[in-house]
Write an enzyme that holds these catalytic residues in place. Structure first.
Site: not given
Ligand code: GLC
Ligand code: CA
Length: 541
Positions: A20, A22, A24, A28, A97, A198, A247, A315-316
Site C-alpha cells: 500500500d 498511500n 489507505d 495499489d 487476469d 479466469d 483456469e 488467492h483461492d
C-alpha cells in the site's frame, strides 16, 4: 522449446494485499512499482496480477463493472502504464487476469439488460422465465445456492455460476463475443504480455434441461461447443504472440493436451485437482499421495506435447506450508523443491517465497471472503456453536492467502501506514522480507537458489519426468532426464523415513547439488534415510 515462458518463473501478485503506497490500507499499483526491485532480486520473469479493473468488489475484483478502467483504490490507467513500462525496462513481463465468463451486475451491459425483456442488452446474459417456486433448473452455483436469481419485474431469472452479483455472459450471442474480443485487443494493444483466463472452462453451458447425474458442475464444465470460442481466442492470442494460462477446471489431463500443445488454444492451464484432502472437517490437510498422483498424471499425460502450469498456492487456497508442511522453515523449503523442479512453468504466489502460513482466525470479524462468510452463516443455521462454525468455515478459507504481504517487522508488517483491509498474520515479526533476504538460510534464499538452478539447467525446462516410489505416502521423489539427469528426493512428512532406491539409480554416481538442511552430508546409497521434511537435489555425474 523456444517459447520464453517455458524457461520462465512467474509470480502472482494479489494487488489488494501486496503493498500500500498511500496509507489507505489497500495495496495499489504504485505499491507494486515500488517493489519491482524486490521481484527482480528473487529472480522471476513475469508477474500475473489478479483483477485491477473497476469493480464493486463483491468478489474482490472478479466482478468487473468496467473492463477498460482501473479500480480507483488501485490507481489509474496512467499508473498502470507506468507499471508496465517499468516492468518492461526491467525485463519483467506482465500478465493480467481476464474475467470473461461473467461481469458485475453493475456493469452497464447488465444494468441495461435488467431493464426488461426488450432491452437490446437483454441477450448479453442468460434469462429464462421463472418464478420463486419454479426456477429453470436445479443447478447449484460454486458459491452456494441456485445458479438462478429471480427478477420479479420481468418474471424471469438470470444465470450465474458464481455469486448473484456475477451474472454469466451469454457467449452464444455474437455481439457479446465481439465486445469481448475487441476488449482483449484493446489491452493487448497497450502492450501487456498475456492473460490468465479466469474460469474459462465455464463459458459454455449445457441446455437448461440437462439432467445432473453425479457431478453437480457438469452442466458448465468444458461443455461441447466451447472449442469454437476457444479457437477465436487462440487466433487473437497468436496474432499478438502473447502468453496465456487458463483456469480450466473440468478439462481433464487427457484433454489438456489439446488445449496446450503447439496448436492448443492456450499455452498452459492450471489444473484444479491436486488439493486432495484428508482428515476430519476443520482439520483437513493435503493428502500427499493423492496430491502426488494428480501431479504425476498431469506430468505424464501432457508429456512432450502439452505444457503444465505449476502452482501450489494462489488467492483461492490456504497456505501450503500449513496444509502440507508443518509451518517450519524446513517444510516450506521441502515443498518448494518438490514442485518447483517439475516440468512446466512454475508460479509462486506472493508470500509463498517467505513460507507464509495460514492466519489464526479468532473471530468471524477477521474474515472478508464472501464464500467463507456464507458458509459460516449456514453452519450457525445448522445449530453449530460459534466456535465450531468459525473453525469449520475458516479451515480452508481463501483469506489465509489474502492477508497482507509481510515486508518487515514494523507495525502491519510494513504493508501499510494505515489500517490494513485484512489483518496481518501475527507471525510477521519472524516471517518477513527484510529478515529473510538478510538470512542466507531463509526460505526466501532457498527459493532464490531453486529459481536460479531451474533457469540455469535446461533439463528442468525440457527434460522428461519420471516418478519414483510411486505409492509412498510420505515421499515425493522424481527424476528429470534431459541433457543431464537430476534426482529430486523429498520427505513431505514429520516421520523419519528410509527409502530403498531402485538399482538403476543407486548404482550410478550422484552428486548433491542442493539440500534444505545444510548440515546433512547425504550421499546416495541403496537405502537412504530421510529426516522429517528433508529435501535433496542430486545430479548425475
Ligand atoms: C476464479 C478466481 C476466484 C473467483 C472466481 C470467479 O476461480 O480464481 O477468485 O472468485 O474465479 O471469478
Ligand atoms: Ca493504497
Amino acid at each position: 522449446m523456444n517459447n520464453w515462458w517455458q524457461n520462465a518463473v512467474g509470480y502472482q501478485i494479489y494487488p489488494r494485499s501486496f503493498y500500500d503506497s498511500n496509507g489507505d490500507g489497500i495495496g495499489d499499483i504504485k505499491g507494486i512499482i515500488t517493489k519491482i526491485p524486490y521481484l527482480k532480486k528473487l529472480g522471476i520473469d513475469f508477474i500475473w496480477l489478479n483483477p485491477i479493473y473497476k469493480s464493486p468488489n463483491v468478489d474482490n475484483g472478479y466482478d468487473i463493472s468496467d473492463y477498460k478502467d482501473i479500480a480507483a483504490e488501485y490507481g489509474n490507467m496512467a499508473e498502470f502504464q507506468e507499471l508496465l513500462a517499468t516492468c518492461h525496462k526491467e525485463n519483467l513481463k506482465v500478465i493480467l487476469d481476464l474475467v470473461v465468463n461473467h461481469t458485475s451486475d453493475q456493469h452497464p451491459w447488465f444494468v441495461q439488460a435488467r431493464k426488461g425483456k426488450d432491452n437490446p442488452y437483454r441477450n448479453y446474459y442468460h434469462w429464462q422465465d421463472a418464478t420463486e417456486q419454479n426456477l429453470p433448473n436445479n443447478w447449484q452455483s460454486f458459491f452456494g445456492g441456485s445458479t438462478w436469481s429471480l427478477d420479479e419485474a420481468s418474471g424471469q431469472a438470470y444465470f450465474h455460476v458464481f455469486a448473484p452479483e456475477q451474472p454469466d455472459l451469454n457467449w452464444k450471442n455474437e455481439a457479446v463475443r465481439n465486445e469481448i474480443y475487441q476488449m482483449i485487443r484493446w489491452w493487448l494493444d497497450l502492450g501487456i504480455d498475456g492473460f490468465r483466463l479466469d474460469a474459462i472452462s465455464h463459458i459454455q453451458k449445457e441446455p437448461w434441461n440437462f439432467k445432473i447425474k453425479d457431478n453437480p458442475w457438469a452442466p458448465f464444465m468444458n461443455v461441447a461447443g466451447i472449442d469454437s470460442y476457444m479457437k477465436d481466442l487462440q487466433q487473437i492470442f497468436k496474432e499478438y504472440k502473447v502468453m496465456t494460462v487458463g483456469e480450466a477446471s473440468g478439462v481433464s489431463s487427457k484433454k489438456a493436451v489439446n488445449w496446450t500443445d503447439s496448436d492448443g488454444y492456450l499455452d498452459m492451464i492450471f489444473e484444479l485437482e491436486h488439493n486432495v484432502r484428508k482428515g476430519i472437517p476443520g482439520e483437513e490437510r493435503i493428502d500427499l499421495l493423492g496430491f502426488k498422483k494428480v501431479i504425476a498424471r498431469w506430468q505424464k499425460d501432457l508429456g512432450e506435447k502439452g505444457w503444465n502450469a505449476l502452482y501450489i498456492e494462489n488467492h483461492d487456497n490456504p497456505r501450503f506450508n500449513s496444509i502440507l508442511g508443518n509451518e517450519t522453515k524446513k517444510s516450506a523449503k521441502a515443498v518448494a523443491m518438490m514442485y518447483l523442479l517439475l516440468r512446466g512453468t512454475p508460479f509462486i504466489y506472493q508470500g509463498q517465497e517467505l513460507g507464509m502460513t495460514n492466519y489464526p482466525f479468532q473471530t468471524i470479524a477477521e474474515v472478508d471472503a464472501k464464500d467463507t462468510l456464507s458458509f459460516y452463516r449456514r453452519l450457525l443455521a445448522e445449530k453449530k456453536s460459534k466456535k465450531e462454525a468459525l473453525k469449520l468455515a475458516t479451515a480452508w478459507s481463501r483469506d489465509h492467502a489474502r492477508t497482507p504481504m509481510q515486508w518487515d517487522d514494523s507495525e502491519h508488517a510494513g504493508f501499510t501506514t494505515g489500517r490494513p483491509w485484512l489483518e496481518v498474520n501475527p507471525n510477521y515479526k519472524k516471517i518477513n522480507v527484510i529478515a529473510e533476504t538478510e538470512d542466507t538460510d531463509s526460505v526466501w534464499n532457498f527459493y532464490r537458489k531453486l529459481i536460479r538452478i531451474r533457469k540455469q539447467e535446461k533439463t528442468f525446462a525440457t527434460g522428461a519426468f519420471e516418478l519414483i516410489a510411486q505409492n509412498d505416502p510420505d515421499i515425493f521423489a522424481y527424476l528429470r532426464k534431459g541433457e543431464k539427469q537430476f534426482l529430486i528426493l523429498t520427505n513431505i512428512s514429520e516421520k523419519k523415513r528410509t527409502l530403498t532406491l531402485p538399482k538403476k539409480i543407486w548404482q550410478r554416481n550422484w552428486r548433491l547439488c542442493l539440500a534444505n538442511n545444510e548440515a546433512s552430508q547425504q550421499a546416495l546409497d541403496k537405502k537412504i534415510s530421510l529426516a522429517p521434511y528433508d529435501a535433496f537435489l542430486f545430479v548425475l555425474e
